[in-house]
Write a protein that holds these residues in place. Structure first.
Motif, PDB file in Angstrom:
ATOM      1  N   UNK A  37      52.543 -48.678 -43.066  1.00 18.29           N
ATOM      2  CA  UNK A  37      51.400 -47.762 -43.123  1.00 18.29           C
ATOM      3  C   UNK A  37      50.135 -48.491 -42.691  1.00 18.29           C
ATOM      4  N   UNK A  38      49.725 -48.239 -41.470  1.00 18.16           N
ATOM      5  CA  UNK A  38      48.466 -48.772 -40.959  1.00 18.16           C
ATOM      6  C   UNK A  38      47.640 -47.600 -40.439  1.00 18.16           C
ATOM      7  N   UNK A  39      46.355 -47.798 -40.370  1.00 21.98           N
ATOM      8  CA  UNK A  39      45.509 -46.715 -39.865  1.00 21.98           C
ATOM      9  C   UNK A  39      45.853 -46.406 -38.414  1.00 21.98           C
ATOM     10  N   UNK A  40      46.173 -47.431 -37.629  1.00 18.84           N
ATOM     11  CA  UNK A  40      46.547 -47.190 -36.228  1.00 18.84           C
ATOM     12  C   UNK A  40      47.832 -46.382 -36.123  1.00 18.84           C
ATOM     13  N   UNK A  41      48.825 -46.695 -36.961  1.00 21.26           N
ATOM     14  CA  UNK A  41      50.085 -45.957 -36.938  1.00 21.26           C
ATOM     15  C   UNK A  41      49.873 -44.508 -37.359  1.00 21.26           C
ATOM     16  N   UNK A  42      49.052 -44.300 -38.363  1.00 19.29           N
ATOM     17  CA  UNK A  42      48.771 -42.941 -38.831  1.00 19.29           C
ATOM     18  C   UNK A  42      48.060 -42.146 -37.746  1.00 19.29           C
ATOM     19  N   UNK A  43      47.036 -42.729 -37.147  1.00 19.29           N
ATOM     20  CA  UNK A  43      46.290 -42.034 -36.095  1.00 19.29           C
ATOM     21  C   UNK A  43      47.202 -41.676 -34.924  1.00 19.29           C
ATOM     22  N   UNK A  44      48.039 -42.618 -34.525  1.00 18.23           N
ATOM     23  CA  UNK A  44      48.942 -42.370 -33.398  1.00 18.23           C
ATOM     24  C   UNK A  44      49.913 -41.230 -33.706  1.00 18.23           C
ATOM     25  N   UNK A  45      50.540 -41.278 -34.872  1.00 20.04           N
ATOM     26  CA  UNK A  45      51.495 -40.234 -35.240  1.00 20.04           C
ATOM     27  C   UNK A  45      50.812 -38.875 -35.413  1.00 20.04           C
ATOM     28  N   UNK A  46      49.598 -38.880 -35.923  1.00 20.01           N
ATOM     29  CA  UNK A  46      48.859 -37.629 -36.124  1.00 20.01           C
ATOM     30  C   UNK A  46      48.301 -37.072 -34.817  1.00 20.01           C
ATOM     31  N   UNK A  47      48.269 -37.914 -33.779  1.00 19.82           N
ATOM     32  CA  UNK A  47      47.730 -37.465 -32.499  1.00 19.82           C
ATOM     33  C   UNK A  47      46.218 -37.397 -32.481  1.00 19.82           C
ATOM     34  N   UNK A  48      45.580 -38.272 -33.257  1.00 13.04           N
ATOM     35  CA  UNK A  48      44.117 -38.315 -33.303  1.00 13.04           C
ATOM     36  C   UNK A  48      43.658 -39.732 -32.980  1.00 13.04           C
ATOM     37  N   UNK A  49      42.402 -39.866 -32.627  1.00 14.71           N
ATOM     38  CA  UNK A  49      41.865 -41.196 -32.373  1.00 14.71           C
ATOM     39  C   UNK A  49      41.610 -41.899 -33.703  1.00 14.71           C
ATOM     40  N   UNK A  50      41.556 -43.214 -33.648  1.00 15.36           N
ATOM     41  CA  UNK A  50      41.258 -43.982 -34.854  1.00 15.36           C
ATOM     42  C   UNK A  50      39.865 -43.620 -35.369  1.00 15.36           C
ATOM     43  N   UNK A  51      38.956 -43.301 -34.469  1.00 19.39           N
ATOM     44  CA  UNK A  51      37.613 -42.881 -34.865  1.00 19.39           C
ATOM     45  C   UNK A  51      37.632 -41.589 -35.663  1.00 19.39           C
ATOM     46  N   UNK A  52      38.495 -40.657 -35.259  1.00 17.83           N
ATOM     47  CA  UNK A  52      38.625 -39.404 -36.013  1.00 17.83           C
ATOM     48  C   UNK A  52      39.161 -39.663 -37.407  1.00 17.83           C
ATOM     49  N   UNK A  53      40.131 -40.561 -37.515  1.00 18.01           N
ATOM     50  CA  UNK A  53      40.670 -40.899 -38.824  1.00 18.01           C
ATOM     51  C   UNK A  53      39.565 -41.464 -39.718  1.00 18.01           C
ATOM     52  N   UNK A  54      38.784 -42.375 -39.171  1.00 17.28           N
ATOM     53  CA  UNK A  54      37.717 -42.997 -39.972  1.00 17.28           C
ATOM     54  C   UNK A  54      36.550 -42.052 -40.270  1.00 17.28           C
ATOM     55  N   UNK A  55      36.463 -40.939 -39.550  1.00 21.66           N
ATOM     56  CA  UNK A  55      35.447 -39.942 -39.908  1.00 21.66           C
ATOM     57  C   UNK A  55      35.709 -39.379 -41.288  1.00 21.66           C
ATOM     58  N   UNK A  56      36.987 -39.251 -41.629  1.00 20.03           N
ATOM     59  CA  UNK A  56      37.363 -38.596 -42.866  1.00 20.03           C
ATOM     60  C   UNK A  56      37.840 -39.557 -43.955  1.00 20.03           C
ATOM     61  N   UNK A  57      38.367 -40.702 -43.555  1.00 19.65           N
ATOM     62  CA  UNK A  57      38.932 -41.643 -44.517  1.00 19.65           C
ATOM     63  C   UNK A  57      38.364 -43.037 -44.267  1.00 19.65           C
ATOM     64  N   UNK A  58      37.915 -43.734 -45.324  1.00 24.64           N
ATOM     65  CA  UNK A  58      37.317 -45.060 -45.141  1.00 24.64           C
ATOM     66  C   UNK A  58      38.339 -46.150 -44.834  1.00 24.64           C
ATOM     67  N   UNK A  59      39.609 -45.902 -45.070  1.00 29.04           N
ATOM     68  CA  UNK A  59      40.656 -46.892 -44.803  1.00 29.04           C
ATOM     69  C   UNK A  59      41.996 -46.340 -45.232  1.00 29.04           C
TER      70      UNK A  59
END
Length: 61
Positions: A37-59
């Motif tokens: 479980x890494x932020x990069x893996x989550x973003x990739x699987x979700x089909x969103x940019x890492x920046x989008x992930x960090x908009x909503x979650x701090x880590x």
């Protein structure tokens, strides 16, 4: 310790992005475990940019 999201989605598209991120994180945890479980893996699987992930979650916590 309760962690608060950086911001809450207000539009339907934003809510769909958050849902995709949460589902991707759950999928990784179920299939591969906490070490995968890494932020990069989550973003990739979700089909969103890492920046989008960090908009909503701090880590990954």
């Amino acid at each position: 310790m309760l962690l608060e999201p950086r911001k809450r989605p207000h539009q339907q598209r934003s809510a769909a992005t958050v849902d995709a991120i949460l589902e991707a994180a759950a999928h990784i945890l179920e299939r591969k475990g906490l070490d995968a479980l890494t932020t990069n893996a989550v973003a990739e699987l979700a089909g969103v940019s890492i920046g989008s992930l960090y908009q909503y979650f701090p880590g990954k916590a």
